[in-house]
Design an enzyme around this catalytic site. Sequence first.
Site, mmCIF file in Angstrom:
data_model
loop_
_atom_site.group_PDB
_atom_site.id
_atom_site.type_symbol
_atom_site.label_atom_id
_atom_site.label_comp_id
_atom_site.label_asym_id
_atom_site.label_seq_id
_atom_site.Cartn_x
_atom_site.Cartn_y
_atom_site.Cartn_z
ATOM 1 N N SER A 176 36.084 14.576 55.279
ATOM 2 C CA SER A 176 36.866 13.674 54.447
ATOM 3 C C SER A 176 36.214 13.518 53.072
ATOM 4 C CB SER A 176 37.021 12.331 55.175
ATOM 5 O OG SER A 176 37.920 11.471 54.525
ATOM 6 N N ASP A 230 47.168 17.609 57.442
ATOM 7 C CA ASP A 230 46.228 16.613 56.939
ATOM 8 C C ASP A 230 46.533 16.350 55.455
ATOM 9 O OD1 ASP A 230 44.047 15.191 55.982
ATOM 10 O OD2 ASP A 230 42.532 16.529 56.823
ATOM 11 N N HIS A 288 44.042 14.249 60.030
ATOM 12 C CA HIS A 288 42.831 14.104 59.221
ATOM 13 C C HIS A 288 41.626 13.679 60.045
ATOM 14 C CE1 HIS A 288 40.293 13.492 55.789
ATOM 15 N NE2 HIS A 288 40.087 12.230 56.132
#
Length: 333
Positions: A176, A230, A288
């Site tokens: 991330s 994502d 994600h």
Amino acid sequence: MMLILSILSIIAFAAASPVPSIDENIRVLEHRAVTVTTQDLSNFRFYLQHADAAYCNFNTAVGKPVHCGAGNCPDVEKDSAIVVGSVVGTKTGIGAYVATDNARKEIVVSVRGSINVRNWITNFNFGQKTCDLVAGCGVHTGFLEAWEEVAANIKAAVSAAKTANPTFKFVVTGHSLGGAVATVAAAYLRKDGFPFDLYTYGSPRVGNDFFANFVTQQTGAEYRVTHGDDPVPRLPPIVFGYRHTSPEYWLDGGPLDKDYTVSEIKVCDGIANVMCNGGTIGLDILAHITYFQSMATCAPIAIPWKRDMSDEELDKKLTQYSEMDQEFVKQMT
């Protein structure tokens, strides 16, 4: 409406300007000379565990082993990786650890992802700051400032680890927003003479074309892994002047618990490609936070999601960005 009109103005301006990096870097390599190997897949899974471990080891004391109470880094624990440095930025909140793995003979820097990623998505704060890596370089202000806050501590730990283990290789990883800061870290650490390989999972775009090309061409490999639709890797948008490092390794959807084989990982090359994750739309948070396994399960608190904008509104906004990027790239090829 004003935001959309502003974006359309950016597209119109960009279409009238020469952008050689797009023409040179949009191509899909589904049948590359060097394909994804079983070793690559094994490495994807292993360094993902380090990226996941950063959620609960960013403040682990030096000399202690990397440990994940939720059982999300068993292979790292099996190797008895030892923390040789950890840091938390008081201003930006970034966290990271440096560990040595005697079994694999490597020095690993792992940067913690943000537990407020939906907050970041909702804010749409995509400003860039000039960086000193190469002429014309621009990097997302938040990512660069996060790195600058912890750079001295990480460099010191890496230097000491190298002195103690001169034959060890170097790896930096993150999930991330941690993947974004890991990318900045790789760029600067490589420039300082440490040939880091870079593994990121669900990283957003980090900087402009000068930055993306610079990192891609540095000594050290790039493994930028994305998953299904994502939304985070699609941000900040291409039309805002952002580009990705290359290549991209795309886990092409399927069930969240899918056990991927090498033949199911699609490789897309180019700093502005929209052939893999960049060609998807919408808001799929589960895509994600699931990369081979559920991410951040050992984080001290559950991931909170900012609700200033509803999921429906955010989904619509992300879809608009993606469609604009795809049209922009189409016009440039």
